[in-house]
Design an enzyme around this catalytic site. Sequence first.
Site, mmCIF file in Angstrom:
data_model
loop_
_atom_site.group_PDB
_atom_site.id
_atom_site.type_symbol
_atom_site.label_atom_id
_atom_site.label_comp_id
_atom_site.label_asym_id
_atom_site.label_seq_id
_atom_site.Cartn_x
_atom_site.Cartn_y
_atom_site.Cartn_z
ATOM 1 N N GLU A 1 16.954 9.311 0.077
ATOM 2 C CA GLU A 1 17.744 9.220 1.669
ATOM 3 C C GLU A 1 17.511 7.971 2.190
ATOM 4 O O GLU A 1 18.423 7.308 2.856
ATOM 5 C CB GLU A 1 16.794 10.265 2.611
ATOM 6 C CG GLU A 1 17.441 11.609 2.475
ATOM 7 C CD GLU A 1 16.721 12.420 1.201
ATOM 8 O OE1 GLU A 1 17.244 13.436 1.089
ATOM 9 O OE2 GLU A 1 15.857 11.710 0.689
ATOM 10 N N HIS B 1 11.156 22.488 6.064
ATOM 11 C CA HIS B 1 12.526 22.437 6.273
ATOM 12 C C HIS B 1 12.679 22.982 7.503
ATOM 13 O O HIS B 1 13.983 23.657 7.906
ATOM 14 C CB HIS B 1 13.073 23.534 5.355
ATOM 15 C CG HIS B 1 12.890 22.996 3.699
ATOM 16 N ND1 HIS B 1 12.003 22.920 3.119
ATOM 17 C CD2 HIS B 1 13.920 22.704 2.857
ATOM 18 C CE1 HIS B 1 12.115 22.320 1.957
ATOM 19 N NE2 HIS B 1 13.324 22.199 1.762
#
Length: 327
Positions: A60, A129
């Site tokens: 990322e 998450h």
Amino acid sequence: MAETLFFNALREAIDEEMARDSTVMVMGEDVGHYGGSYKVTKDLYKKYGDLRLLDTPIAENSFTGMAVGAAMTGLRPIIEGMNMGFLLLAFNQIANNAGMLRYTSGGNFKIPMVIRGPGGVGRQLGAEHSQRLEAYFQAVPGLKIVACSTPYNAKGLLKAAIRDDNPVLFFEHVLLYNLKENLPEGEYILPLDKAEVVRKGEDVTILTYSRMRHHVMQAVKTLEKEGYDPEVIDLLSLKPLDFETIGASIRKTHRVMVVEECMRTGGIGAEIVASINDRLFDELDAPVMRLSSQDIPTPYNGALENLTIVQPQQIIEAVRKMAALKV
């Protein structure tokens, strides 16, 4: 009007903007041939090719930094975070680079990029998450922050975000992707800095955003039967906040409640409460009430997970309590 799923509304926005402007491109993990984690970019690579739908490694920080550079040189990249929590790996690129480069370059560079993807508390996705990153980035200068909540505003806001010359963090809730709504056939764009008055009322102003809009409206069904008349505002823009709409409502109701999925400590609600007290204190007939998530990592256990976030019954009880407060 055509009934459209939330994720398809986002896909339509990207498709239309890529067709309109050849500088718009998408990059991220599995955004090309796989079509994205939630199929927001499904089959778009067939129309626009592998360079405009660029599959990246699981890195990322690297591909977000590459997107900043692409934006500096004239492209309009859309970053998809497979899960928004993973973008903490790119915090430096988003904050120090995307957020600040237009200012630190003396206006020589624009950073027209969108960083979008699924976030929020899903169903048993575990702590890492289930992140809500809006408060993490709230203090970063130069960023715009948007939280969509329906297929209609998701499409209109994403098109506006893609066309904006500043970096926009675009938050989508993981549990809203299968929401359905009739969308207009023609093109439409929604402003990035305006809230939506979902329901007009006189008793109390309820400020909310993202999935909590739907929890609030579920609670409102019961509150209406009990004779309460709440005004519901979906903030949509978390940075900047639309204080014109917020202020007009509070001057009418004189009572306000914030309902959010963000953490209580240092959350979006904390900033809203502080801003209301700074700007509109004399309009309040009662202290601002705030309903937020518990300050704990989100449990995997489904029953415990539900206990960490605000539920419709809590909203109902909070409105009853606020209505009972005397001036």
